[in-house]
Every structure is written in C-alpha cells, then in structure tokens.
Write a protein that holds these residues in place. Structure first.
Motif, PDB file in Angstrom:
ATOM      1  N   ARG A  27       0.890  -1.140   0.061  1.00 17.97           N
ATOM      2  CA  ARG A  27      -0.123  -0.213  -0.086  1.00 17.97           C
ATOM      3  C   ARG A  27       0.951   1.259  -0.038  1.00 17.97           C
ATOM      4  O   ARG A  27       0.529   2.280  -0.802  1.00 17.97           O
ATOM      5  N   THR A  28       2.046   1.113   0.530  1.00 21.07           N
ATOM      6  CA  THR A  28       2.949   2.247   0.764  1.00 21.07           C
ATOM      7  C   THR A  28       3.594   2.662  -0.391  1.00 21.07           C
ATOM      8  O   THR A  28       3.816   3.567  -0.654  1.00 21.07           O
ATOM      9  N   HIS A  29       4.066   1.233  -1.161  1.00 19.93           N
ATOM     10  CA  HIS A  29       5.010   1.322  -2.162  1.00 19.93           C
ATOM     11  C   HIS A  29       4.155   1.327  -3.615  1.00 19.93           C
ATOM     12  O   HIS A  29       5.004   1.221  -4.621  1.00 19.93           O
ATOM     13  N   ASP A  30       3.007   1.072  -3.623  1.00 18.38           N
ATOM     14  CA  ASP A  30       2.047   0.846  -4.874  1.00 18.38           C
ATOM     15  C   ASP A  30       2.701  -0.423  -5.543  1.00 18.38           C
ATOM     16  O   ASP A  30       3.002  -0.154  -6.663  1.00 18.38           O
ATOM     17  N   ALA A  31       2.832  -1.453  -4.525  1.00 18.10           N
ATOM     18  CA  ALA A  31       3.438  -2.802  -5.061  1.00 18.10           C
ATOM     19  C   ALA A  31       2.528  -3.875  -5.337  1.00 18.10           C
ATOM     20  O   ALA A  31       1.663  -3.717  -5.147  1.00 18.10           O
ATOM     21  N   THR A  32       3.166  -4.553  -6.308  1.00 19.44           N
ATOM     22  CA  THR A  32       2.352  -5.879  -6.584  1.00 19.44           C
ATOM     23  C   THR A  32       2.594  -6.874  -5.699  1.00 19.44           C
ATOM     24  O   THR A  32       3.898  -7.001  -5.345  1.00 19.44           O
ATOM     25  N   VAL A  33       1.626  -7.810  -4.979  1.00 16.92           N
ATOM     26  CA  VAL A  33       2.071  -8.935  -4.125  1.00 16.92           C
ATOM     27  C   VAL A  33       1.696  -9.876  -4.854  1.00 16.92           C
ATOM     28  O   VAL A  33       0.474 -10.329  -5.569  1.00 16.92           O
ATOM     29  N   HIS A  34       2.699 -11.074  -4.770  1.00 17.16           N
ATOM     30  CA  HIS A  34       2.698 -12.180  -5.467  1.00 17.16           C
ATOM     31  C   HIS A  34       2.654 -13.159  -4.245  1.00 17.16           C
ATOM     32  O   HIS A  34       3.530 -13.205  -3.472  1.00 17.16           O
ATOM     33  N   VAL A  35       1.435 -13.996  -4.358  1.00 15.74           N
ATOM     34  CA  VAL A  35       1.170 -15.212  -3.392  1.00 15.74           C
ATOM     35  C   VAL A  35       1.583 -16.363  -4.118  1.00 15.74           C
ATOM     36  O   VAL A  35       1.091 -16.898  -4.890  1.00 15.74           O
ATOM     37  N   LEU A  36       2.629 -17.257  -3.424  1.00 20.91           N
ATOM     38  CA  LEU A  36       3.098 -18.338  -4.103  1.00 20.91           C
ATOM     39  C   LEU A  36       2.790 -19.660  -3.241  1.00 20.91           C
ATOM     40  O   LEU A  36       3.107 -19.459  -1.851  1.00 20.91           O
ATOM     41  N   ALA A 158      25.035  -2.303   2.111  1.00 20.35           N
ATOM     42  CA  ALA A 158      23.896  -2.932   1.284  1.00 20.35           C
ATOM     43  C   ALA A 158      22.587  -2.705   1.884  1.00 20.35           C
ATOM     44  O   ALA A 158      21.531  -2.574   1.184  1.00 20.35           O
ATOM     45  N   ALA A 159      22.663  -2.446   3.337  1.00 17.94           N
ATOM     46  CA  ALA A 159      21.239  -2.358   3.679  1.00 17.94           C
ATOM     47  C   ALA A 159      20.777  -0.758   3.846  1.00 17.94           C
ATOM     48  O   ALA A 159      19.621  -0.524   4.206  1.00 17.94           O
ATOM     49  N   ILE A 160      21.710   0.042   3.578  1.00 13.59           N
ATOM     50  CA  ILE A 160      21.317   1.406   3.564  1.00 13.59           C
ATOM     51  C   ILE A 160      20.166   1.794   2.444  1.00 13.59           C
ATOM     52  O   ILE A 160      19.105   2.172   2.921  1.00 13.59           O
ATOM     53  N   GLU A 161      20.201   1.379   1.481  1.00 12.54           N
ATOM     54  CA  GLU A 161      19.326   1.646   0.261  1.00 12.54           C
ATOM     55  C   GLU A 161      17.947   1.413   0.713  1.00 12.54           C
ATOM     56  O   GLU A 161      16.897   2.209   0.695  1.00 12.54           O
ATOM     57  N   PRO A 162      17.864   0.145   0.958  1.00  9.07           N
ATOM     58  CA  PRO A 162      16.380  -0.374   1.369  1.00  9.07           C
ATOM     59  C   PRO A 162      15.834   0.058   2.538  1.00  9.07           C
ATOM     60  O   PRO A 162      14.535   0.503   2.622  1.00  9.07           O
ATOM     61  N   THR A 163      16.604   0.557   3.563  1.00 14.47           N
ATOM     62  CA  THR A 163      16.041   1.228   4.747  1.00 14.47           C
ATOM     63  C   THR A 163      15.630   2.732   4.361  1.00 14.47           C
ATOM     64  O   THR A 163      14.573   3.054   4.954  1.00 14.47           O
ATOM     65  N   GLY A 164      16.467   3.320   3.590  1.00 12.50           N
ATOM     66  CA  GLY A 164      16.200   4.693   2.995  1.00 12.50           C
ATOM     67  C   GLY A 164      14.849   4.693   2.312  1.00 12.50           C
ATOM     68  O   GLY A 164      14.050   5.765   2.506  1.00 12.50           O
ATOM     69  N   THR A 165      14.598   3.764   1.520  1.00 16.70           N
ATOM     70  CA  THR A 165      13.604   3.526   0.607  1.00 16.70           C
ATOM     71  C   THR A 165      12.175   3.563   1.717  1.00 16.70           C
ATOM     72  O   THR A 165      11.176   3.978   1.360  1.00 16.70           O
ATOM     73  N   LEU A 166      12.389   2.647   2.479  1.00 14.59           N
ATOM     74  CA  LEU A 166      11.115   2.365   3.317  1.00 14.59           C
ATOM     75  C   LEU A 166      11.102   3.651   4.356  1.00 14.59           C
ATOM     76  O   LEU A 166       9.742   4.101   4.411  1.00 14.59           O
ATOM     77  N   ALA A 167      12.102   4.060   5.013  1.00 14.86           N
ATOM     78  CA  ALA A 167      11.909   5.259   5.742  1.00 14.86           C
ATOM     79  C   ALA A 167      11.411   6.464   5.199  1.00 14.86           C
ATOM     80  O   ALA A 167      10.722   7.465   5.701  1.00 14.86           O
ATOM     81  N   SER A 168      11.653   7.076   3.827  1.00  7.80           N
ATOM     82  CA  SER A 168      11.533   8.121   3.187  1.00  7.80           C
ATOM     83  C   SER A 168      10.235   7.980   2.826  1.00  7.80           C
ATOM     84  O   SER A 168       9.401   9.021   2.862  1.00  7.80           O
ATOM     85  N   GLU A 169       9.495   6.751   2.651  1.00  6.24           N
ATOM     86  CA  GLU A 169       7.924   6.615   2.260  1.00  6.24           C
ATOM     87  C   GLU A 169       7.056   6.650   3.365  1.00  6.24           C
ATOM     88  O   GLU A 169       5.887   7.011   3.183  1.00  6.24           O
ATOM     89  N   THR A 170       7.581   6.169   4.395  1.00  8.89           N
ATOM     90  CA  THR A 170       6.671   6.078   5.886  1.00  8.89           C
ATOM     91  C   THR A 170       7.065   7.202   6.711  1.00  8.89           C
ATOM     92  O   THR A 170       6.319   7.149   7.856  1.00  8.89           O
TER      93      THR A 170
END
Length: 288
Positions: A27-36, A158-170
């Motif tokens: 919902r935050t990132h307008d992403a598609t969820v795949h359930v496998l 390597a963890a900085i970019e995904p952390t920044g992506t999450l935090a900046s959106e929320t």
C-alpha cells in the motif's frame, strides 16, 4: 525499489503475518503482491487435487477478514518442486524486489516446515528477505522505527538503500547503531588504544550512514555507539529504540560459502522479537 513483493505461503500463521506485512508495504509503495504456494515434489501427490481456487487463491481469500486488500494488485501462483528452490526461481523469473516469509510453519504430512525454508531463502536470495515471526500479534505490523546496525562494511552498506527507501516513504525514524565488540580485549593500555580505534570506526560508520540516509530523504535519523556482543547489543537496541523492524546487511558469497549467513544476521532472524530484513551485498568473496 519495492515494486514487486513475494509471499510464499503454506497457510500457516507465519504466512499470515507475512501477508499482512506485504499488504502494508504494498500500500505504501504501490507494489504488486505475489502469493506463491509450492507443492513439495516429495510430498503427497493429492496436494494437486483441489477444487475451485488454487491453494494460493484460497489463502488470499482466507485473509480477507483481517487484511485490507482493497485496491491492491495481488497475483496468485502455484509451483511444484523443492520449496526453497521454487521460491527462489519464481523470484528470479518474475523480477521480485522483496521476499516476505514467516519464520515458522505448521508441521505434518501436508504442511511445509516454513522455518527451515525461510532460512534457506534468507541465505540464498539475491533480493532482500523480510522474516516475520509466526507468533506476532495480527494487525501489529508497522514500520515507524527502523533499527539499522552498521559496521561500515560493504555488507552493512547494502542495507542502507532499502532502509532509506522504507523510511522516506513512511516518515519512519531510522536508528543507526554500531556495536564495538570488545569481547577479546583485556583491560590494559594496548586494549584501550584498540577500543579508541574501534570506536572511531564505529563513529565513522554511523555518521556516513546518517549522511546517506539524509540524502535519500529520511527526515529522522538517530545514531548510537554501543559495546558488547553484537547480536545481543542489537537485541538490546531493539528494546531501547522500540524498533518495529531491523534491517541488516550480509556479505555477498559464492559457492558453498553462500549457504553460510553471517552469524549476527542469522541469530537475529531466529531471535529478534520484531521482523528482520536481511540484505545480501552484491560483492562476493568476503566473509560475514
């Protein structure tokens, strides 16, 4: 960064908590969820004998009462094979950006032991993996406070970019912590000098990380230097910061070494009271 999220499911509470986290992030990132849903090639063949909805579709329907999926793009899929291999193959084939899994599943003839599968996926996936506790209370998934351990290594970077992506959106607060591991040092002049050096490295690590996060648009970054056994100090930091999520990087590996997750990250996945996102560095040949 998180445009496509994969949730492997066995219908267990761990899968349910993972799906909740996926819905929150989607919902935050307008992403598609795949359930496998993966039918184990070594399991009972009648797992394929379902009427109507596929196992993945049935799982999505079962979550409708307590997970708000309105407006989300959700894709259901079924594969057959060795479970962790099928998960990784699906992620690669469909361009998944994030895998979310529960750390425990049901046991029994017709259920996968999702705990062991999760550990294999965490070790082998090329994309970040978010591990969610099966016994987490339903409806409690949030990402307001993110703990980011760092030692300044390429794995931690390597963890900085995904952390920044999450935090900046929320608008989350990121708590950067670097642990000075002094277990092997005695109390003498030489050790004092070494501790000073280690603290200097730790300070540089959190300051560099803070600068990078700020450039990514993260508004609230707090830093701390602590001492002790790394994974225990991180567990303490989770409590001290009231963190909702831990993001930790691991070094890239090849061959047999790729099956060996860094001990700190592995212990956190198993013992953290909050979800843990592991991010594998793209560089190879280094030790965690």
């Amino acid at each position: 960064m998180f445009d496509s999220i994969l949730v492997p499911t066995d219908g267990s509470p761990g899968s349910e908590r993972a799906f909740e986290a996926a819905a929150t992030l989607a919902r935050t990132h307008d992403a598609t969820v795949h359930v496998l849903s993966v039918v184990d090639e070594h399991g009972p063949t009648d797992d394929w004998d379902y009427d109507g909805d596929s196992p993945a579709e049935a799982f999505i329907e079962s979550q409708a009462d307590h997970v708000d999926t309105e407006g989300l793009s959700i894709t259901a899929a079924v594969r057959e094979g060795v479970v962790h291999d099928a998960v990784l193959d699906y992620a690669n084939e469909t361009g998944i950006d994030l895998i979310i899994m529960g750390t425990h599943g049901r046991t029994g003839v017709r259920r996968f032991l999702l705990g062991s599968v999760t550990e294999k996926v965490v070790r082998l996936a090329d994309v970040p993996v978010l591990s969610v506790k099966a016994d987490a209370e339903p409806g409690t998934i949030s990402f307001d406070d993110i703990l980011l351990p760092t030692d300044g290594s390429s794995g931690a970077e390597a963890a900085i970019e995904p952390t920044g992506t999450l935090a900046s959106e929320t608008d989350a607060t990121v708590h950067l912590v670097s642990v000075v591991d002094t277990r092997s040092l005695g109390i003498d002049v030489g050790s004092t000098v070494i501790v000073d050096e280690l603290e200097s490295v730790a300070t540089d690590a959190v300051e560099d990380g803070s600068d990078q996060l700020t450039k990514m648009g993260v508004k609230a970054v707090e830093t701390a230097i602590t001492h002790g056994i790394p994974y225990q100090a991180i567990l303490d930091a989770i409590e001290d910061t009231d963190a909702d999520l831990v993001v930790i990087g691991t070094h890239g590996r090849t061959g047999v070494d790729r099956y060996l997750l860094g001990s700190v990250a592995e212990k956190l996945v198993r013992t953290s009271p909050v979800p843990v996102m592991t991010v594998r560095a793209s560089d190879v040949g280094e030790e965690s």
